[in-house]
Design an enzyme around this catalytic site. Structure first.
Site, PDB file in Angstrom:
ATOM      1  N   GLU A 346      -0.267   5.627  -5.847  1.00  0.00           N
ATOM      2  CA  GLU A 346      -0.836   4.801  -6.953  1.00  0.00           C
ATOM      3  C   GLU A 346      -1.482   3.594  -6.283  1.00  0.00           C
ATOM      4  OE1 GLU A 346       2.410   5.864 -10.310  1.00  0.00           O
ATOM      5  OE2 GLU A 346       2.972   4.071  -8.936  1.00  0.00           O
ATOM      6  N   CYS A 347      -2.579   3.016  -6.710  1.00  0.00           N
ATOM      7  CA  CYS A 347      -3.259   1.817  -6.331  1.00  0.00           C
ATOM      8  C   CYS A 347      -3.092   1.476  -5.001  1.00  0.00           C
ATOM      9  CB  CYS A 347      -2.499   0.718  -7.218  1.00  0.00           C
ATOM     10  SG  CYS A 347      -3.549  -0.810  -7.333  1.00  0.00           S
TER      11      CYS A 347
END
Length: 465
Positions: A346-347
């Site tokens: 994520e991210c």
């Protein structure tokens, strides 16, 4: 019905001092020998880190965009045997997922849990206007949840003059004040507050803040307010349909574990560069797997005998050089990914798995190189906010949010993200078989479907390897 003594610390806006007041109270009450629980409203990673630093215990997020009211009560009530729970609000008290309502705001969460609200007012540069501000917030308090006020960044003399006026003109309890003290400032960075480990002498700062709170804030009165907390349903005694749902869930978890005879291991990246994890996500993963933590900065390779990888968000841009130099770790991760190991990145995790990452200063560093993506600084928030996410391959839906100043020249097109409040949608996420790599931060409790998909993918991978 059960009671969980608690309060919610709120403010008219961000920057009012909620975090400083919250950690001051957490430490002050802990030093009095109370067992304290901490929670944070909204999709926040940094504030719970400070809570954990103060208490030595995990802090959980409460968010009514991610989950419904029953699930929120469950998260708050689960293993809640605290003498006092302190919930830190988010943004302004009435600021929610949509400007047209208070839905998913700190106020909505307080109402759902029956929590009394203590309003923190940044009184610096204000006089009698403080009263008008308080009156305005009280006027919108339809459920009469606001019980007390703390003035931040003000002097003892000013507070003592204003205290009787607050109580006479607003009917709220004036609980104390917190003086302005430059030694207690918590520095900022582009994504919010700095992480606790980055602040030199933080324990001394927290202890000093707690000492001030004990002198200038009426802790006994706060406990009295908290003890009058509204009742929250005990979901263990809820209606039959919910009981059956939980039994089914427990059976699934047991079946997964017994099927494999031993618990599988998931490698979770955790260091200065990657530390943005919801405690609720980790709790869910722990039900199925043994979690083993590793550092992409310092370790030479991934842990042995793993069947999945989690790389959360964080600040890889701040550590791009050292991440780039750790070639053996990058090679270890790349080998596993090319072999098809299930992964959620994520991210910051997505940024790390890309080809290159260019910092704000324009320096470009090689990352893992699994995704044909180049990351660069945009100078502003990109696709900021909550979103509903739908996997275009499986149809699975989950909720999450995006919060990043960097962007990619190839965000993927495996999912469609929707921001219903402004009727906006966009494509993103690299979906490669059993791998989920993209900018959205996921909230696992929002999707049983997603949890079951990932668990099954890990188990299948383990069976084949």
């Amino acid at each position: 019905m059960i009671n969980h003594p608690g309060i919610l610390i709120a403010a008219p806006q961000s920057g009012s001092g909620k975090t400083l007041i919250t950690i001051s109270l957490l430490r002050a009450f802990s030093l009095l020998g109370l067992k304290i629980g901490a929670f944070k409203c909204g999709p926040d990673y940094i504030d719970p880190m400070f809570h954990r630093k103060v208490l030595g215990l995990p802090s959980k997020n409460l968010d009514l965009f991610f989950v419904d009211r029953e699930k929120l009560r469950e998260i708050y009530s689960n293993k809640n045997d605290f003498d006092l729970s302190i919930v830190e609000g988010v943004m302004g008290l009435y600021d929610g997922a949509d400007i047209n309502s208070t839905d998913a705001s700190a106020y909505d969460i307080a109402a759902t849990l029956g929590l009394p609200i203590i309003l923190v007012i940044n009184a610096k540069g204000m006089g009698r206007s403080v009263l008008s501000l308080i009156k305005g917030f009280k006027q919108d308090d339809r459920k009469e949840l606001i019980k007390g006020v703390i003035l931040n960044r003000t002097s003892k003399g000013f507070y003592e003059r204003l205290k009787p006026l607050i109580e006479e003109e607003t009917g709220l309890i004036s609980l104390g004040y917190f003086p302005e003290n430059k030694d207690l400032n918590i520095s900022s960075r582009h994504l919010g507050l700095m992480q606790p480990e980055e602040i030199e002498g933080l324990n001394e700062v927290i202890n000093k803040a707690a000492d001030i709170a004990k002198e200038s804030i009426d802790l006994d009165k706060i406990r009295e307010i908290a003890d009058n907390t509204g009742k929250v349903r005990d979901l263990k005694k809820d209606k039959d349909s919910l009981e059956e749902a939980y039994k089914e869930k427990e059976y699934k978890e047991k079946d997964y574990v017994e099927k494999t005879h031993k618990r599988k291991r998931i490698a979770v990246a955790w260091d200065e560069a990657f530390s943005f994890y919801y405690e609720e996500n980790l709790d869910i993963l722990r039900k199925y797997f043994d979690l083993t933590f590793f550092s992409p900065i310092r370790d030479d390779k991934l842990p042995e005998n793993i069947s999945g990888i989690i790389i959360g968000g964080g600040y890889p841009e701040e550590y791009a050089q050292v991440l780039s130099r750790n070639k053996s770790m990058k090679e270890s991760i790349l080998e596993k990914l090319e072999n098809g190991i299930p992964v959620i990145a994520e991210c910051g995790g997505f940024m790390y798995l890309s080809k290159t990452l260019s910092t704000k200063e324009g320096k470009c560093y090689d990352m893992v190189g699994y995704i044909d993506s180049n990351i660069s600084y945009m100078g502003k928030l990109v696709r900021f906010g909550y979103c509903d996410i739908e996997d275009k391959t499986t149809g699975i839906k989950i909720r999450g949010h995006e919060f990043h100043y960097f962007d990619s020249d190839n965000n993927g097109d495996g999912c469609i993200m929707r921001k219903k409040t402004v009727n906006k949608s966009w494509h993103g996420v690299h979906r490669i078989d059993d791998q989920w790599i993209g900018y959205p931060h996921l909230y696992l409790p929002s999707s049983e479907e997603f949890i079951n998909w990932f668990v099954s993918r890990v188990m299948d991978y383990s069976d084949k390897n």
